[in-house]
Enzyme design. Structure first.
Site, PDB file in Angstrom:
ATOM      1  NE  ARG A  97      22.011   8.313   1.862  1.00 25.71           N
ATOM      2  CZ  ARG A  97      22.443   8.880   2.948  1.00 25.71           C
ATOM      3  NH1 ARG A  97      22.552   8.205   3.916  1.00 25.71           N
ATOM      4  NH2 ARG A  97      22.555  10.036   2.992  1.00 25.71           N
ATOM      5  CD  GLU A 126      16.476   5.456   5.405  1.00 19.27           C
ATOM      6  OE1 GLU A 126      16.575   6.560   5.974  1.00 19.27           O
ATOM      7  OE2 GLU A 126      17.344   4.710   5.412  1.00 19.27           O
ATOM      8  CG  HIS A 179      18.866   7.184   8.299  1.00 22.02           C
ATOM      9  ND1 HIS A 179      18.751   7.223   6.886  1.00 22.02           N
ATOM     10  CD2 HIS A 179      20.227   7.513   8.451  1.00 22.02           C
ATOM     11  CE1 HIS A 179      19.811   7.781   6.299  1.00 22.02           C
ATOM     12  NE2 HIS A 179      20.684   8.056   7.203  1.00 22.02           N
TER      13      HIS A 179
END
Ligand code: MLT
Length: 320
Positions: free
Chosen positions: A238, A267, A285
């Site tokens: 994360r 994000e 990601h």
């Protein structure tokens, strides 16, 4: 025209995922709408029509959305992390939140390893130069993984798989994790250490833990100044586990050798202060984005929802 059974549970799939989730729900006599890219306001408007909601990480399931979901009984996350779902609001409204642990473990561990190899052998930079015809054979002398010390922060499914891969490549694996410390006798190949020791001794540091509840980073400049100068940092967990301002300073001042991130504080990361630095590799990601993993997580969540609505069975609940 589709004939609607008014007692049929109705599910909204709000993020893109493999169609196996939708198909399984339909086979289980569950009515499904797939509606991707809704704004928070649009979701708030329609959520009361649904008994269940399935998301990946794009949809932020906020308190407002949960409170507007007057018929919601279950929220499913096709993936592991549930930090995009307000768990307290869900529990207060007696809504079960389920995830699909393990479904994308291998994909994430493999991406972490890919980033590590890319960093230590300069693959993205060598690729770029070779395409330009530069033939920079002298510039890109790499290092080897064998014999290096890998510090893993967190020992959930991904940390465990990554440790296994790296141990087999000849790395010394040290782990900082309360959970690991309680089971360390089952894993005699790895050493349980505290954060300070891990920071000082590691040639590579990789995050495989959840974010702190208060959102504070685990690694800041205070830790970075104790790292080896050749240290590589990898984060596929994360974004808020490491302070991005401090990471930027560390990379600019060569306090560490390099970093690779798949996750960001904000994000989608369409702009970020780390863009353009010459000692960092960035991916959007995608660690869990393999065809294999996306089929597994969609299948898991589809089956879990069928079992819940048809047999009243609850599995992989994170807030009970
Ligand atoms: C997860 O929590 O499972 C991962 O971040 C992958 C994702 O769903 O994007």
């Amino acid at each position: 025209m589709k004939k609607l059974d008014l007692n049929m549970p109705k599910i909204l799939i709000a993020d893109s995922m493999d169609s196996i989730a939708e198909n399984l729900l339909k086979e289980g006599n569950i009515d499904v709408d797939v509606n991707i890219g809704l704004t928070p306001d649009q979701l708030i408007k329609i959520i009361k029509e649904y008994d269940g909601l399935i998301v990946r990480s794009a949809t932020k399931v906020t308190k407002e959305i949960i409170e507007a979901g007057l018929n919601l009984k279950v929220i499913g996350r096709a993936g592991a992390g549930v930090d995009n779902i307000d768990l307290v609001a869900a529990s207060n409204n007696k809504i079960i939140v389920m995830n699909t642990p393990g479904g994308n473990t291998n994909a994430t561990a493999e991406h972490t390893l890919a980033l590590l190899f890319s960093l230590i052998r300069n693959i993205p930079y060598a690729n770029y130069g070779t395409h330009k015809g530069l033939w920079e054979k002298k510039k890109f002398k790499g290092n080897e993984l064998k014999g290096k010390t890998l510090g893993i922060i967190g020992f959930g499914n991904v940390g465990r798989r990554f440790a296994e891969m790296c141990f087999s490549l000849g790395l010394n694996v040290i782990i900082y994790s309360k959970y690991f410390n309680s089971i360390k006798n089952e894993f005699l190949n790895y050493e349980s250490v505290n954060l300070d020791f891990l920071v000082k001794k590691s040639d590579i540091i990789s995050f495989h833990c959840k974010a702190n509840d208060n959102g504070n980073p685990i690694i800041t400049m205070q830790n970075i100044t104790n790292m080896k100068k050749n240290c590589l940092i990898i984060n596929t967990a994360r974004g808020n586990l490491i302070d991005e301002n401090d990471l930027k300073k560390a990379l600019q001042q060569n306090l560490i050798k390099g970093a690779a991130l798949d996750v960001f504080i904000k994000e989608p990361a369409t702009e970020n202060q780390l863009f353009g630095l010459n000692n960092i590799i960035l991916t959007p990601h995608i660690a869990a984005s393999t065809s294999e993993a996306q089929i597994i997580v969609a299948e898991m969540i589809g089956k879990q929802f069928c079992n819940y609505f048809n047999k009243n069975e609850v599995s992989n609940a994170v807030n009970l």
